[in-house]
Design a protein around this motif. Structure first.
Motif, short mmCIF file in Angstrom:
data_model
loop_
_atom_site.label_atom_id
_atom_site.label_comp_id
_atom_site.label_asym_id
_atom_site.label_seq_id
_atom_site.Cartn_x
_atom_site.Cartn_y
_atom_site.Cartn_z
N ALA A 241 82.29 45.61 112.31
CA ALA A 241 83.49 44.79 112.14
C ALA A 241 83.68 44.55 110.65
O ALA A 241 82.70 44.33 109.92
CB ALA A 241 83.31 43.46 112.87
N VAL A 242 84.92 44.60 110.19
CA VAL A 242 85.17 44.43 108.75
C VAL A 242 86.30 43.45 108.48
O VAL A 242 87.26 43.34 109.23
CB VAL A 242 85.52 45.77 108.06
CG1 VAL A 242 84.33 46.70 108.01
CG2 VAL A 242 86.71 46.44 108.73
N ALA A 243 86.13 42.73 107.36
CA ALA A 243 87.21 41.95 106.78
C ALA A 243 87.51 42.56 105.42
O ALA A 243 88.61 42.97 105.13
CB ALA A 243 86.81 40.49 106.64
N GLY A 244 86.46 42.62 104.57
CA GLY A 244 86.58 43.26 103.26
C GLY A 244 86.02 44.67 103.27
O GLY A 244 86.73 45.63 103.02
N GLY A 245 84.74 44.79 103.56
CA GLY A 245 84.16 46.12 103.69
C GLY A 245 83.03 46.45 102.73
O GLY A 245 82.85 47.61 102.36
N THR A 246 82.23 45.45 102.33
CA THR A 246 81.11 45.74 101.43
C THR A 246 80.13 46.73 102.04
O THR A 246 79.67 47.66 101.37
CB THR A 246 80.35 44.45 101.08
OG1 THR A 246 81.23 43.53 100.44
CG2 THR A 246 79.19 44.74 100.13
N SER A 247 79.80 46.55 103.31
CA SER A 247 78.78 47.39 103.92
C SER A 247 79.17 48.87 103.98
O SER A 247 78.34 49.73 103.67
CB SER A 247 78.42 46.87 105.32
OG SER A 247 77.74 45.64 105.22
N PRO A 248 80.41 49.23 104.37
CA PRO A 248 80.78 50.65 104.30
C PRO A 248 80.72 51.21 102.88
O PRO A 248 80.30 52.35 102.67
CB PRO A 248 82.22 50.66 104.83
CG PRO A 248 82.31 49.46 105.69
CD PRO A 248 81.45 48.42 105.04
N ILE A 249 81.12 50.40 101.89
CA ILE A 249 81.04 50.83 100.50
C ILE A 249 79.58 51.05 100.11
O ILE A 249 79.23 52.04 99.46
CB ILE A 249 81.70 49.79 99.57
CG1 ILE A 249 83.21 49.71 99.84
CG2 ILE A 249 81.44 50.12 98.10
CD1 ILE A 249 83.91 48.54 99.16
N ALA A 250 78.72 50.12 100.53
CA ALA A 250 77.30 50.24 100.22
C ALA A 250 76.67 51.42 100.94
O ALA A 250 75.82 52.12 100.38
CB ALA A 250 76.58 48.94 100.60
#
Length: 374
Positions: A241-250
């Protein structure tokens, strides 16, 4: 010589170490605040780290984290990232003729505050202390706030948290218990972010660089390493689940580093989930698909007024979409919409199977799994 350097993602200029980055207000001379960390460490060393049967925490990968002084690590037993197999979701997939393993990433069983934000907060406390940062502020809806207030208190660093008016009372109480400052906005998360930015400028206090913050990215990229260490291979699909998306970027950053020693590893298909009450990234993706991904598609996204009750997933203006969307496209993935009204039901079902009451953002991802297999 430092073992790493920060490089501007916009113009390619070498910025220097974290100390240089912090002293320049986390900005390149070109004005961009998007920087990435490059390491001079021999990546063959990562091969040995990935063979470890057991690790105590994510500092197992300290040679590939932007810290120099191992003796000043601030840890609260946050551990490494746990990966579990959930057979009851595998049964659900089989009902739709999908034979797969379902692996769930968790970090609520260790020390710290019991969320994914702990490893980033731990690395932040360590880096701030190492580089003389004494004051820090950010806006948050919950988990980041509690994690940073806890870890920065341990490191003796002043923390100023700007919270939206609808922050959960338990989160407010947890922050107050650390002795750190909390300022509750009269408005939503967007208003809290604006107030934090104004405080930063008026008081010369360092502020979070947001979802592209190299501190958060470097901490969270270790999930990629843990996939190889714990599973022996990369998953074929990654859901969140995403709001901003730090984890996909990481995750993308971790894959770039892993490819230095394992170029054959394929990026998982990314399926990123949003609820229908706050789904600007899904809307933007649907527009891109319908229009054949025209040049500049990633810059085309709406700004909406969220109606969600899940404050942690309430980013109505998806500023990270231009970065996240190309990562999803490169992975042959997609954005998935679920109905927020389903969250309570899936939350109860998951608790029945696991005995654990997960937070609503986690259940949005679980609902996304059910939607995706259908």
């Amino acid at each position: 010589m430092s073992k790493y350097q920060l490089v501007c993602k916009k113009c390619g200029k070498v910025i220097g170490t974290a100390k240089d980055w912090f002293e320049n207000d986390q900005l390149c001379t070109c004005g961009s605040n998007y920087a990435t960390v490059e390491y001079f460490t021999d990546y063959t060393k990562l091969n040995e780290l990935l063979k470890a049967e057991k690790v105590s925490d994510f500092y197992h990968y300290k040679d590939f984290l932007p810290i120099e002084n191992d003796s000043q690590i601030f840890s609260l037993n946050e551990g490494a990232v746990d990966i579990q197999e959930w057979s009851f979701l595998e049964k659900e997939a089989k009902e739709h003729n999908i034979d797969c393993r379902v692996l769930v990433v968790r970090n609520d069983q260790n020390g710290g505050t019991g969320t994914f934000k702990d490893i980033a907060a731990s690395l932040a406390a360590t880096m701030f202390k190492e580089n003389g940062v004494t004051d820090y502020c950010l806006a948050s809806t919950g988990n980041t706030a509690t994690a940073y207030s806890t870890y920065l208190a341990k490191a003796g660093i002043k923390f100023h948290l700007f919270a939206p008016c609808d922050m959960y009372p338990d989160s407010i109480n947890a922050i107050k218990a650390t002795g750190q400052e909390i300022i509750i906005s009269k408005g939503n998360y967007g208003a809290a972010k604006k107030e934090a930015a104004e405080f930063h400028k008026a008081n010369n206090v360092m502020i979070s660089a947001g979802n592209i913050d190299p501190i958060r990215v470097e901490a969270k990229k270790t999930l990629v390493f843990e996939c190889i260490r714990q599973l022996g291979q990369m998953p074929t699909v990654y859901m969140q689940a995403v709001a901003g998306g730090t984890s996909p970027i990481a995750f993308n950053k971790g894959m770039e580093e892993l490819h230095k020693i394992m170029p054959e590893c394929k990026m998982p298909r990314m399926l990123l989930i949003q609820q229908d009450t706050c789904d600007p990234m899904v809307q933007a993706w649907e527009w891109a698909v319908a229009n054949g991904f025209p040049e500049g598609y990633q810059e085309h996204y709406p700004s909406i007024t969220p109606t969600t009750k899940i404050s942690i997933l309430s980013a109505g203006t998806p500023g990270m979409y231009p970065i996240v969307a190309p990562i999803v496209k490169k992975s042959n993935g997609s954005f998935v919409r679920i109905k927020e009204e389903q969250v309570v039901r899936y939350g109860y079902e998951t608790k029945k199977e696991t005995g654990i009451c997960f937070g609503p953002a986690s259940v949005v991802c679980i609902a996304g799994f059910h939607q995706a297999v259908k």
